[in-house]
Motif scaffolding. Structure first.
Motif, mmCIF file in Angstrom:
data_model
loop_
_atom_site.group_PDB
_atom_site.id
_atom_site.type_symbol
_atom_site.label_atom_id
_atom_site.label_comp_id
_atom_site.label_asym_id
_atom_site.label_seq_id
_atom_site.Cartn_x
_atom_site.Cartn_y
_atom_site.Cartn_z
ATOM 1 N N TRP A 89 39.391 41.352 42.965
ATOM 2 C CA TRP A 89 38.981 40.900 44.499
ATOM 3 C C TRP A 89 38.530 39.744 44.431
ATOM 4 C CZ3 TRP A 89 38.680 41.581 49.286
ATOM 5 C CH2 TRP A 89 38.001 40.802 49.997
ATOM 6 N N ARG B 54 51.198 36.679 47.494
ATOM 7 C CA ARG B 54 50.603 35.725 48.761
ATOM 8 C C ARG B 54 52.261 34.770 49.114
ATOM 9 N NH1 ARG B 54 45.390 32.674 48.190
ATOM 10 N NH2 ARG B 54 46.082 33.019 46.180
ATOM 11 N N ASP C 48 48.015 37.998 52.205
ATOM 12 C CA ASP C 48 46.702 37.966 51.866
ATOM 13 C C ASP C 48 45.084 39.112 51.412
ATOM 14 O OD1 ASP C 48 44.479 35.649 51.368
ATOM 15 O OD2 ASP C 48 43.534 37.342 52.170
ATOM 16 N N ILE C 49 44.802 39.151 51.038
ATOM 17 C CA ILE C 49 43.844 40.540 50.061
ATOM 18 C C ILE C 49 42.971 40.627 51.421
ATOM 19 C CG2 ILE C 49 42.213 39.735 48.709
ATOM 20 C CD1 ILE C 49 43.273 41.832 46.979
ATOM 21 N N LEU D 193 37.699 37.936 29.532
ATOM 22 C CA LEU D 193 38.373 38.202 29.720
ATOM 23 C C LEU D 193 39.307 37.274 29.641
ATOM 24 C CD1 LEU D 193 40.539 38.684 33.431
ATOM 25 C CD2 LEU D 193 40.592 40.114 32.272
ATOM 26 N N GLY E 183 47.117 41.512 43.197
ATOM 27 C CA GLY E 183 47.408 40.179 41.955
ATOM 28 C C GLY E 183 48.031 40.777 40.823
ATOM 29 N N LEU F 270 39.843 46.119 39.082
ATOM 30 C CA LEU F 270 38.957 45.689 38.156
ATOM 31 C C LEU F 270 37.620 44.515 38.386
ATOM 32 C CD1 LEU F 270 39.495 43.448 35.058
ATOM 33 C CD2 LEU F 270 41.348 42.522 36.605
ATOM 34 N N ASN G 161 40.239 33.607 30.056
ATOM 35 C CA ASN G 161 39.467 32.203 30.233
ATOM 36 C C ASN G 161 38.856 30.917 29.818
ATOM 37 O OD1 ASN G 161 38.136 34.283 32.032
ATOM 38 N ND2 ASN G 161 36.595 34.593 31.036
ATOM 39 N N THR H 242 50.999 38.786 40.787
ATOM 40 C CA THR H 242 51.359 37.920 39.469
ATOM 41 C C THR H 242 50.134 37.543 38.522
ATOM 42 O OG1 THR H 242 50.484 36.040 41.557
ATOM 43 C CG2 THR H 242 52.614 36.991 41.754
ATOM 44 N N GLY H 243 48.906 37.931 38.617
ATOM 45 C CA GLY H 243 48.256 37.475 38.109
ATOM 46 C C GLY H 243 48.294 38.160 36.451
ATOM 47 N N HIS H 244 47.244 37.741 35.361
ATOM 48 C CA HIS H 244 47.273 37.592 34.399
ATOM 49 C C HIS H 244 47.147 39.224 33.727
ATOM 50 C CE1 HIS H 244 45.263 33.326 34.213
ATOM 51 N NE2 HIS H 244 47.271 33.917 32.645
ATOM 52 N N THR H 245 46.305 40.102 34.643
ATOM 53 C CA THR H 245 46.276 41.849 34.023
ATOM 54 C C THR H 245 47.782 41.974 35.293
ATOM 55 O OG1 THR H 245 44.826 42.489 36.263
ATOM 56 C CG2 THR H 245 43.733 41.294 33.858
ATOM 57 N N LYS I 100 57.241 34.803 44.192
ATOM 58 C CA LYS I 100 56.674 34.878 42.875
ATOM 59 C C LYS I 100 57.354 36.523 42.766
ATOM 60 C CE LYS I 100 53.122 32.570 41.998
ATOM 61 N NZ LYS I 100 50.981 32.097 42.972
ATOM 62 N N TRP J 25 31.017 41.638 42.106
ATOM 63 C CA TRP J 25 31.688 42.809 41.045
ATOM 64 C C TRP J 25 30.246 44.480 41.973
ATOM 65 C CZ3 TRP J 25 31.256 39.034 38.038
ATOM 66 C CH2 TRP J 25 32.357 37.816 37.878
ATOM 67 N N VAL K 150 34.720 44.982 33.024
ATOM 68 C CA VAL K 150 35.528 43.623 31.865
ATOM 69 C C VAL K 150 34.114 42.699 31.141
ATOM 70 C CG1 VAL K 150 38.132 44.208 31.729
ATOM 71 C CG2 VAL K 150 36.460 42.485 32.470
HETATM 72 N N1 NAP Z 1 38.150 35.806 33.820
HETATM 73 C C1 NAP Z 1 36.591 37.413 33.861
HETATM 74 O O1 NAP Z 1 35.972 37.390 32.457
HETATM 75 C C2 NAP Z 1 36.216 38.788 34.486
HETATM 76 C C3 NAP Z 1 35.658 39.505 34.815
HETATM 77 C C4 NAP Z 1 35.309 40.637 35.009
HETATM 78 C C5 NAP Z 1 35.808 40.549 36.230
HETATM 79 N N2 NAP Z 1 37.455 39.390 36.462
HETATM 80 C C6 NAP Z 1 37.888 40.246 37.865
HETATM 81 O O2 NAP Z 1 38.858 39.800 36.986
HETATM 82 C C7 NAP Z 1 40.197 39.443 38.494
HETATM 83 C C8 NAP Z 1 41.385 38.035 38.203
HETATM 84 O O3 NAP Z 1 42.094 39.072 37.510
HETATM 85 P P1 NAP Z 1 42.872 38.198 36.779
HETATM 86 O O4 NAP Z 1 42.924 37.386 35.525
HETATM 87 O O5 NAP Z 1 44.670 39.648 36.375
HETATM 88 O O6 NAP Z 1 44.565 37.269 38.064
HETATM 89 P P2 NAP Z 1 44.783 36.278 37.722
HETATM 90 O O7 NAP Z 1 45.698 35.913 37.015
HETATM 91 O O8 NAP Z 1 42.840 35.313 38.156
HETATM 92 O O9 NAP Z 1 44.870 36.122 38.710
HETATM 93 C C9 NAP Z 1 44.686 36.074 40.402
HETATM 94 C C10 NAP Z 1 45.565 36.964 41.343
HETATM 95 O O10 NAP Z 1 44.737 37.206 42.703
HETATM 96 C C11 NAP Z 1 45.893 36.593 43.067
HETATM 97 N N3 NAP Z 1 45.235 36.276 44.452
HETATM 98 C C12 NAP Z 1 44.190 35.517 44.683
HETATM 99 N N4 NAP Z 1 43.520 35.124 46.082
HETATM 100 C C13 NAP Z 1 44.298 35.970 46.918
HETATM 101 C C14 NAP Z 1 44.449 36.604 48.485
HETATM 102 N N5 NAP Z 1 43.946 35.968 48.720
HETATM 103 N N6 NAP Z 1 44.877 37.413 48.274
HETATM 104 C C15 NAP Z 1 46.192 37.872 47.555
HETATM 105 N N7 NAP Z 1 46.101 37.997 46.124
HETATM 106 C C16 NAP Z 1 45.353 36.314 45.971
HETATM 107 C C17 NAP Z 1 46.749 35.669 42.656
HETATM 108 O O11 NAP Z 1 47.835 35.311 43.072
HETATM 109 P P3 NAP Z 1 48.652 33.849 43.635
HETATM 110 O O12 NAP Z 1 50.158 34.701 42.565
HETATM 111 O O13 NAP Z 1 49.468 34.271 45.057
HETATM 112 O O14 NAP Z 1 47.572 32.613 43.568
HETATM 113 C C18 NAP Z 1 46.185 36.623 41.716
HETATM 114 O O15 NAP Z 1 47.910 37.476 41.646
HETATM 115 C C19 NAP Z 1 38.974 37.920 39.193
HETATM 116 O O16 NAP Z 1 39.057 38.509 40.570
HETATM 117 C C20 NAP Z 1 37.279 38.817 38.406
HETATM 118 O O17 NAP Z 1 37.532 39.637 39.428
HETATM 119 C C21 NAP Z 1 37.643 38.392 36.151
#
Ligand code: NAP
Length: 260
Positions: free
Chosen positions: A65, A32, A47-48, A121, A7, A88, A124, A9-12, A36, A99, A118
């Motif tokens: 995940w 992926r 892919d994960i 986040l 993850g 996470l 959201n 490229t994602g927020h955390t 990026k 989770w 958490v």
């Molecule tokens: N939102 C909440 O309130 C909350 C609460 C509890 C837990 N969480 C957990 O936090 C996670 C999200 O974390 P975040 O905000 O840091 O991430 P995010 O900004 O939502 O970004 C998702 C990340 O996962 C990657 N990704 C998505 N599908 C993938 C796959 N099939 N294979 C490899 N990489 C993949 C994305 O890559 P790309 O650049 O390729 O898209 C991106 O880097 C959620 O999945 C959840 O389990 C969230």
């Protein structure tokens, strides 16, 4: 020490990468789309669902995940056997769900695990951006109180957990206060400079909308949870301060950083 960041490229994840690089740790990312990937790291494209190549030779993993169900988790985690895994997770993991399933799967492959549970986040609320620009945000349960956490605080926790000894620790990762959704929207309006208010959306309408985005089962659970937060706000934990040495960042600051 080499650390795999999923993850990235994602927020955390992007802040986990920069925090580890600042700490002098070698970082490998799984992405992926290689275009990026962040700078200054080793890149594995994939892919994960298949971590075989990405996990080869690493000591630790920042794991998320990114799915609403845990199908395929056992196979995906196999290459992480015996490694340090910082996952996470979510506060709701104690009641099972995706989770909870992932936590159990992690515990089956390693004793060196840390769970960052958490509440929610703050990112959201980026989903409200288009509506906030109009001055009205519609949603269900505006009086639900959430202790949304800044993604940098999650990343700071992850870096501490990866670089220190936090084996078998479950941390509750929250913001410093629980604000109603209506209060969050007001703070976003303060940040944009356009007065923004909450408008209550009928629950049935929200259920249809969310069901299309995340599946009916997940949407039903989420709505039930938000309803409960009207009378029982999300907890506020001191784990961010304990582990990182700094207080959790307030939502007001988060809103200013992301909406102004
Ligand atoms: N939102 C909440 O309130 C909350 C609460 C509890 C837990 N969480 C957990 O936090 C996670 C999200 O974390 P975040 O905000 O840091 O991430 P995010 O900004 O939502 O970004 C998702 C990340 O996962 C990657 N990704 C998505 N599908 C993938 C796959 N099939 N294979 C490899 N990489 C993949 C994305 O890559 P790309 O650049 O390729 O898209 C991106 O880097 C959620 O999945 C959840 O389990 C969230």
């Amino acid at each position: 020490m080499t650390v795999l960041v999923t993850g990235a490229t994602g927020h955390t994840g992007r802040h986990v990468v920069s925090g580890l690089l600042d700490a002098g740790v070698d970082v490998r990312v799984l992405v992926r789309d290689a275009a990026k990937a962040p700078a200054g790291v080793e890149v594995v494209q994939g892919d994960i669902a298949d971590l075989t190549e990405a996990a080869e030779g690493v000591d630790a993993v920042y794991l998320l995940w990114p799915s609403f169900d845990s199908e395929g988790i056992e196979k995906a985690l196999k290459p992480l056997e015996g490694k340090k895994v910082v996952y996470l997770s979510a506060m709701s993991a104690e009641h099972g769900g995706v989770w909870g399933d992932v936590e159990k799967a992690v515990q089956r492959i390693t004793d060196d695990w840390t769970f960052l549970r958490v509440t929610g986040l703050a990112t959201n609320t980026l989903g409200w951006a288009d509506q906030a620009a109009t001055g009205v945000v519609r949603g269900p349960y505006g009086q639900a109180r959430r202790s949304l956490v800044h993604e940098r605080d999650v990343a700071d926790m992850a870096v501490k957990a990866i670089t220190g000894d936090h084996a078998k620790q479950i941390y509750l990762v929250t913001g410093p206060e629980a604000l109603t959704e209506a209060e969050q929207v007001k703070l976003i309006g303060d940040a944009t400079g356009k007065s923004t208010v909450w408008e209550e959306q009928p629950v049935a309408e929200a259920k249809t909308q969310l069901g299309q985005q995340m599946g009916v089962e997940f949407a039903t659970t989420a709505l039930g949870y938000w309803a409960s937060l009207v009378t029982e706000p999300e907890p506020v934990s001191l784990d961010v301060a304990r582990v990182t040495g700094h207080p959790a960042r307030p939502f007001e600051d988060w809103a200013r950083e992301h909406f102004s």
